[in-house]
Write a protein that holds these residues in place. Structure first.
Motif, PDB file in Angstrom:
ATOM      1  N   THR A 227      87.324  64.558 -17.940  1.00 44.36           N
ATOM      2  CA  THR A 227      88.469  64.476 -17.236  1.00 44.36           C
ATOM      3  C   THR A 227      89.594  65.431 -17.421  1.00 44.36           C
ATOM      4  O   THR A 227      90.482  65.576 -16.375  1.00 44.36           O
ATOM      5  CB  THR A 227      89.044  62.872 -17.489  1.00 44.36           C
ATOM      6  N   LYS A 228      89.649  66.277 -18.561  1.00 43.10           N
ATOM      7  CA  LYS A 228      90.800  67.209 -18.688  1.00 43.10           C
ATOM      8  C   LYS A 228      90.002  68.455 -19.711  1.00 43.10           C
ATOM      9  O   LYS A 228      89.323  68.441 -20.419  1.00 43.10           O
ATOM     10  CB  LYS A 228      91.938  66.714 -19.559  1.00 43.10           C
ATOM     11  N   PHE A 229      90.424  69.653 -19.127  1.00 41.37           N
ATOM     12  CA  PHE A 229      90.082  70.775 -19.893  1.00 41.37           C
ATOM     13  C   PHE A 229      91.039  71.874 -20.018  1.00 41.37           C
ATOM     14  O   PHE A 229      91.488  72.255 -18.834  1.00 41.37           O
ATOM     15  CB  PHE A 229      88.931  71.461 -19.165  1.00 41.37           C
ATOM     16  N   ASN A 230      91.342  72.271 -21.030  1.00 42.78           N
ATOM     17  CA  ASN A 230      92.453  73.306 -21.484  1.00 42.78           C
ATOM     18  C   ASN A 230      91.738  74.621 -22.047  1.00 42.78           C
ATOM     19  O   ASN A 230      91.354  74.409 -23.207  1.00 42.78           O
ATOM     20  CB  ASN A 230      93.770  72.929 -22.023  1.00 42.78           C
ATOM     21  N   LYS A 231      91.748  75.802 -21.444  1.00 40.33           N
ATOM     22  CA  LYS A 231      91.029  76.784 -22.135  1.00 40.33           C
ATOM     23  C   LYS A 231      91.999  77.796 -22.909  1.00 40.33           C
ATOM     24  O   LYS A 231      91.733  78.385 -23.738  1.00 40.33           O
ATOM     25  CB  LYS A 231      90.255  77.571 -20.970  1.00 40.33           C
TER      26      LYS A 231
END
Length: 231
Positions: A227-231
């Motif tokens: 539901t959330k992804f921060n690279k």
């Protein structure tokens, strides 16, 4: 112990692979990168949230090792479990150190209670060259315990691991082209056996997009989605 076993199985399923872009094409490896998965029960209702954060990345020769923090919260947002574990990328294969999946703090807590513990098993591996029909190595972890002369054990065996399909998957985090990996899991604890199967949707450059667990008869037990992804 049942809650610990459940989280252990989820961890094994979820982050098979994490590595630098030049080592594994399925996951980025950057300090500070974070993932959030929403967990659902068999009726499709929210059951909790699992958050992962990469806190450390180091290189030794051809091997790159990362530390991943895991925080599990219930459906009300209350933290119920936290731990960290290591994974390594070398020779285009990513593996999870099975020993690090059982929290050191919990080991110390049980040891202070007079409980002797010993871990054994083999690491979980996923290579870069995934193709339809490819079979993957089995994996396992066993925890042997002894307290006042009484022996107990908990084990998780992952077998029949293979790539069974390709599919486009859409979640609130986006739309991704995925390989579908399947495996069978047998958990043995306190004389009871639990057999289940699972499917994992894996996307290049991101990692796990969706994961579903099924009973032996094929009925859905639970589901998790990115539901959330921060690279």
């Amino acid at each position: 112990m049942k809650k610990v076993l459940t989280v252990l199985i989820f961890s094994l399923f979820t982050f098979y692979t994490y590595a630098q872009d030049d080592c594994s094409k399925y996951y980025p490896m950057n300090e500070g990168a974070s993932y959030e998965y929403t967990n659902y029960n068999k009726k499709g209702k929210v059951d909790g949230v699992t958050k992962y954060t990469i806190t450390k990345v180091s290189t030794d020769g051809d091997a790159t090792t990362a530390t991943l923090n895991l925080d599990l919260s219930d459906k009300k947002g209350k933290e119920i479990y936290t731990t960290s574990y290591n994974f390594t990328c070398e020779n285009n294969i990513v593996s999870i150190d099975y020993k690090s999946l059982f929290p050191a703090a919990m080991l110390k807590q049980y040891e202070s209670m007079g409980l002797e513990m010993e871990l054994s098993g083999n690491d979980i591996e996923v290579p870069n060259d995934l193709i339809l029909g490819k079979e993957l190595n089995d994996a396992s972890v066993t925890i042997n315990m002894n307290m006042s002369g009484i022996d107990m054990s908990v084990s998780v065996d992952m077998t029949n691991r293979k790539v069974i399909g390709e599919e486009s998957v859409t979640t609130t985090a986006g739309t991704y082209s995925c390989y579908i990996l399947s495996e069978d899991t047998t958990s043995k604890t306190m004389g009871a056996n639990i057999e289940m199967s699972s499917k994992l949707w894996l996307a290049e450059g991101i990692g796990m997009i969706k994961h579903e667990t099924y009973k032996r008869n094929g009925d859905l037990m639970s589901k998790s989605e990115l539901t959330k992804f921060n690279k």
